[in-house]
Design a protein around this motif. Structure first.
Motif, mmCIF file in Angstrom:
data_model
loop_
_atom_site.group_PDB
_atom_site.id
_atom_site.type_symbol
_atom_site.label_atom_id
_atom_site.label_comp_id
_atom_site.label_asym_id
_atom_site.label_seq_id
_atom_site.Cartn_x
_atom_site.Cartn_y
_atom_site.Cartn_z
ATOM 1 N N ASP A 36 -27.564 -13.704 7.596
ATOM 2 C CA ASP A 36 -28.037 -13.979 8.954
ATOM 3 C C ASP A 36 -28.085 -12.676 9.733
ATOM 4 O OD1 ASP A 36 -28.661 -14.850 11.458
ATOM 5 O OD2 ASP A 36 -26.985 -16.245 11.658
ATOM 6 N N SER B 229 -30.243 -12.461 12.478
ATOM 7 C CA SER B 229 -31.024 -12.826 13.658
ATOM 8 C C SER B 229 -30.469 -12.143 14.908
ATOM 9 C CB SER B 229 -31.016 -14.347 13.835
ATOM 10 O OG SER B 229 -29.681 -14.823 13.891
ATOM 11 N N LEU C 19 -31.955 -15.586 7.363
ATOM 12 C CA LEU C 19 -32.301 -15.817 8.763
ATOM 13 C C LEU C 19 -32.619 -14.494 9.441
ATOM 14 C CD1 LEU C 19 -30.013 -18.004 7.827
ATOM 15 C CD2 LEU C 19 -30.104 -18.692 10.218
ATOM 16 N N SER D 24 -34.549 -14.488 12.543
ATOM 17 C CA SER D 24 -35.175 -14.904 13.804
ATOM 18 C C SER D 24 -34.758 -14.004 14.963
ATOM 19 C CB SER D 24 -34.789 -16.355 14.115
ATOM 20 O OG SER D 24 -33.393 -16.460 14.328
ATOM 21 N N ASP E 31 -35.994 -18.193 7.716
ATOM 22 C CA ASP E 31 -36.241 -18.338 9.151
ATOM 23 C C ASP E 31 -36.802 -17.029 9.690
ATOM 24 O OD1 ASP E 31 -36.318 -18.883 11.820
ATOM 25 O OD2 ASP E 31 -34.196 -19.364 12.036
#
Length: 444
Positions: free
Chosen positions: A18, A20, A43, A45, A67
């Motif tokens: 992740d 993001s 991820l 984003s 994502d």
């Protein structure tokens, strides 16, 4: 952490990554130095992504969830996600995407959910759900809040219900028309999620100069669209008919019931057979096969009942054509008869002066050379022959006088007026049969 690049020394056992809410502007080909075979969730984003390299995912082929939402991506090039054969969910919403190459998702054979909402897409990507590039496992395609003006309505209507159930396109700039209303009214009757969810956000733009935004489900009021009604299946004698059990979900067991509440069981001697895909086949259909057919679809999370009304016409498919040919032949015959009657009434026969036998005395008293006229005339018979057209040929033995009485002497009576000083002339047979065959039509 305000990262501008993805750390390149991720542990090989990394399963979820992740990054993001950072400041990464692109996914380059070498963002990881070695393969990450365990990575399944990635991820990225809320970064500043503006591009994705075509080799960005060659070391992370096991991804199932990606994502890329809330970035600045403008286009999706060809084969961008080609290495991701196991990808199931792809989030691309809230970007600036306006161009999608037709092969951008070709390799994503396992993709089930694709989110493309809140972008600038102006063309419905029909290739994702139809034809050779279609994604067979795709169950959700979100294209809401884009700039799509026209939908391929006929193609969408032909899709299976489990595909239409997950097609979301609310909050677009669709142009209002009755075909669009009929499409959504049908989906609403079928209780498809794409029609029921966000129902108040299904709108369209009126084509008038004011460009009003109307609720899609109220177009029957504003545009006077007809109310949608399911059509029946119509067929002819001895035809082969296949009924679809068009359910909203895949992988459900299907059971059919014939008219009269007769269950279609495997291995029976009925003319109806359930095919491997769950559809019902009726061979050599007969009039008694008309009625309501019921399909029961049972799954782990859904039970659905579908009804199909079948109407069988009591003649073969060629019978209607034979009837049409017979009617056509009758019509031609009637027209030919009318033409012949008109020819008989209005075409002029040969005048007496052009007949072969012109040597006869035109002043004879015989009715064979007399001209038939509507009104009496004081001219001699020779003059009559030039002015009148139709000639009557009557056998002398059948000759009759006025009022149908036989003239015994074969001569006509003398007119009283002629006896008084104007010389002799033949008495006109105005009331005789000569008044029938004349140039002037008689109106009764």
């Amino acid at each position: 952490m305000n990262l501008t690049m993805i750390p390149s020394d991720m542990p090989i056992y990394t399963a979820v990554l992740d990054i993001s809410f950072n400041e990464i502007d692109g996914l380059r080909a070498q963002w990881t130095k070695y393969k990450l075979p365990k990575l399944h969730n990635f991820l990225v984003s809320h970064n500043g992504l503006t591009f994705i390299s075509s080799d960005a995912f060659i070391y992370v082929r096991q991804l199932r969830y990606l994502d890329l939402s809330s970035n600045k991506l403008r286009r999706l090039d060809e084969l961008t996600f080609d290495p991701l054969v196991h990808l199931e969910v792809l989030l691309l919403y809230n970007n600036h995407i306006s161009q999608i190459d037709r092969t951008a998702f070709t390799g994503c054979s396992s993709l089930q959910k694709l989110y493309l909402s809140q972008n600038q897409v102006s063309r419905f990507p029909l290739e994702l759900v139809k034809d050779k590039n279609r994604l067979d496992k795709l169950s959700l395609l979100d294209l809401s809040s884009n700039r799509i003006k026209v939908l391929p309505i006929q193609d969408l209507q032909a899709l299976p219900a489990y595909v239409k159930n997950g097609l979301y396109f609310h909050n677009n700039t669709l142009i209002c028309d009755c075909e669009l209303y009929s499409l959504m009214a049908h989906w609403n009757i079928r209780r498809l999620n794409s029609a029921l969810d966000f129902k108040d956000e299904h709108t369209c733009v009126h084509s008038g100069p004011d460009k009003r935004v109307l609720r899609l489900y109220e177009l029957n009021i504003h545009l006077n669209c007809s109310t949608f009604k399911e059509t029946d299946r119509e067929t002819y004698l001895q035809q082969r008919l296949i009924l679809d059990c068009d359910t909203r979900h895949r992988n459900v067991s299907k059971t059919w019931m014939l008219p009269g509440n007769v269950i279609v069981a495997p291995g029976n001697n009925q003319s109806a057979v359930v095919l491997p895909d769950g559809n019902l086949e009726i061979k050599s259909i007969q009039p008694e096969d008309s009625g309501v057919y019921t399909c029961f679809a049972v799954g782990d999370f859904l039970n659905e009942t579908l009804y199909v009304v079948v109407k069988v016409y009591n003649f073969t498919i060629n019978g209607n054509g034979d009837t049409l040919n017979t009617a056509y032949t009758t019509l031609v015959g009637c027209l030919a008869s009318v033409v012949l009657v008109l020819i008989y009434l209005y075409l002029t026969p040969c005048r007496c002066f052009c007949c072969p036998d012109k040597s006869k005395n035109h002043n004879e008293d015989s009715i064979h050379s007399s001209m038939l006229s509507v009104t009496p005339t004081h001219e001699d018979l020779a003059t009559k022959a030039e002015l009148n057209r139709h000639v009557a040929f009557i056998d002398p033995k059948d000759l009759q006088g006025q009022n149908g009485k036989v003239n015994p002497n074969g001569e006509e009576g003398l007119d009283e007026e002629a006896m008084q000083g104007k010389g002799k002339r033949k008495k006109s047979l105005a009331d005789s049969i000569s008044s029938v065959f004349s140039d002037t039509p008689i109106v009764v």
